[in-house]
Design an enzyme around this catalytic site. Sequence first.
Site, PDB file in Angstrom:
ATOM      1  N   ARG A   7      14.486   1.192  -6.643  1.00 15.39           N
ATOM      2  CA  ARG A   7      14.043   0.099  -5.794  1.00 15.39           C
ATOM      3  C   ARG A   7      12.921  -0.643  -6.517  1.00 15.39           C
ATOM      4  O   ARG A   7      11.793  -0.162  -6.612  1.00 15.39           O
ATOM      5  CB  ARG A   7      13.545   0.664  -4.464  1.00 15.39           C
ATOM      6  CG  ARG A   7      13.317  -0.382  -3.374  1.00 15.39           C
ATOM      7  CD  ARG A   7      12.622   0.242  -2.179  1.00 15.39           C
ATOM      8  NE  ARG A   7      11.207   0.458  -2.457  1.00 15.39           N
ATOM      9  CZ  ARG A   7      10.496   1.488  -1.994  1.00 15.39           C
ATOM     10  NH1 ARG A   7      11.083   2.418  -1.276  1.00 15.39           N
ATOM     11  NH2 ARG A   7       9.220   1.599  -2.279  1.00 15.39           N
ATOM     12  N   HIS A  30       9.624  -1.242   0.044  1.00 14.07           N
ATOM     13  CA  HIS A  30      10.586  -0.739   1.030  1.00 14.07           C
ATOM     14  C   HIS A  30      10.904  -1.809   2.065  1.00 14.07           C
ATOM     15  O   HIS A  30      12.033  -1.949   2.514  1.00 14.07           O
ATOM     16  CB  HIS A  30      10.015   0.496   1.724  1.00 14.07           C
ATOM     17  CG  HIS A  30      10.822   0.974   2.882  1.00 14.07           C
ATOM     18  ND1 HIS A  30      11.997   1.684   2.732  1.00 14.07           N
ATOM     19  CD2 HIS A  30      10.637   0.828   4.216  1.00 14.07           C
ATOM     20  CE1 HIS A  30      12.496   1.960   3.920  1.00 14.07           C
ATOM     21  NE2 HIS A  30      11.694   1.451   4.841  1.00 14.07           N
ATOM     22  N   TYR A  34       1.445   3.763  -3.751  1.00 11.92           N
ATOM     23  CA  TYR A  34       2.008   5.093  -3.991  1.00 11.92           C
ATOM     24  C   TYR A  34       2.769   5.246  -5.306  1.00 11.92           C
ATOM     25  O   TYR A  34       3.218   6.342  -5.631  1.00 11.92           O
ATOM     26  CB  TYR A  34       2.915   5.520  -2.828  1.00 11.92           C
ATOM     27  CG  TYR A  34       4.019   4.533  -2.470  1.00 11.92           C
ATOM     28  CD1 TYR A  34       5.219   4.515  -3.165  1.00 11.92           C
ATOM     29  CD2 TYR A  34       3.861   3.642  -1.404  1.00 11.92           C
ATOM     30  CE1 TYR A  34       6.232   3.624  -2.827  1.00 11.92           C
ATOM     31  CE2 TYR A  34       4.861   2.750  -1.059  1.00 11.92           C
ATOM     32  CZ  TYR A  34       6.045   2.743  -1.771  1.00 11.92           C
ATOM     33  OH  TYR A  34       7.043   1.859  -1.437  1.00 11.92           O
TER      34      TYR A  34
END
Length: 322
Positions: A226, A230, A239
């Site tokens: 990805r 998100h 993160y």
Amino acid sequence: MNLRELHRHLVVARRLDEEAIALQRQGVLPAYAPMKGQEAAQVGSAAALDPTRDFAFPTYRELGAAVALGVDLVGYLASHLGNWHGGLYDPMASRFAPFNAVVGGPVTHAVGWAMGARLDGTGGVALTYFGDGASSQGDVHEAMNFAGVYRLPVIFFCQHNGWAISVPSERQVAGGSVAARAEGYGITGRRIDGNDVAEVYEATREAVDRARDGGGPTVLEAMTYRLGPHSTSDDPGRYRPLAEERQRAQDDPLLRSARLIGDEEFLAEAESHAAKVVREVREGLLALGEQPGEEMFSFVYREPTRALLEQQRRWKESADAQ
């Protein structure tokens, strides 16, 4: 379908995904889940279906699959407006179910549809999407076991993009592989390169043929990444390191297919075609306007419940007072 046709779908999916993010930032869409980096997994798998008898069951991130199946893209993006049930496209005509925001939710739906396809003898195959994070849901395990027991014509297509929102897959996929779990259910499992659109297409087509011939279900684990957040409310910088994103961007599925094609004139035409599609979709979406508010109570239940009718009455009183 050849590589050039697949590449045209990849470019449309990428450019429309970028436009959807822009629309969200401009306040047109309340929220959006980007799919940058996962185009090959989605386009290659959906393109392998027979739109006259198969059916795809998406999550909330399968714009690439919608492009490959020829879904009305204005109707698809209208789903993100949250103002009508399941969007404004026809799922039966497109063979693309209304997208599902429940984690692991479309998997059980696909298995149920596959059971129906087995019973009616049409030879239809279900393809269901889910992520590596969703693979930890109990519904996914139950669906795989049920499909394995009844040898149902269904493909479990996992887009393993490395992250369950902010949780890395190594912290929530025991054993490290979703495809490896298939053996425990007595079904075929295969890990594939999710950034190679041709490999995804061929692997999915093989799984479709096997399911149609009575060979049962398949778990395909498409290893991808990805490249974006998100969702539009997510900050991946909190993160994961930027260096990781930059390194993985070198394996961008659009760049890979473009290098294989190598025809600059065709690649430019594909971009021009995508720009035209994006412009038409944006104009169509902005022209929709607001849907009638009373539609929020329509088609919720076959027979409206007392509670729903009371909610409708109160809403109408409030609307009339304004």
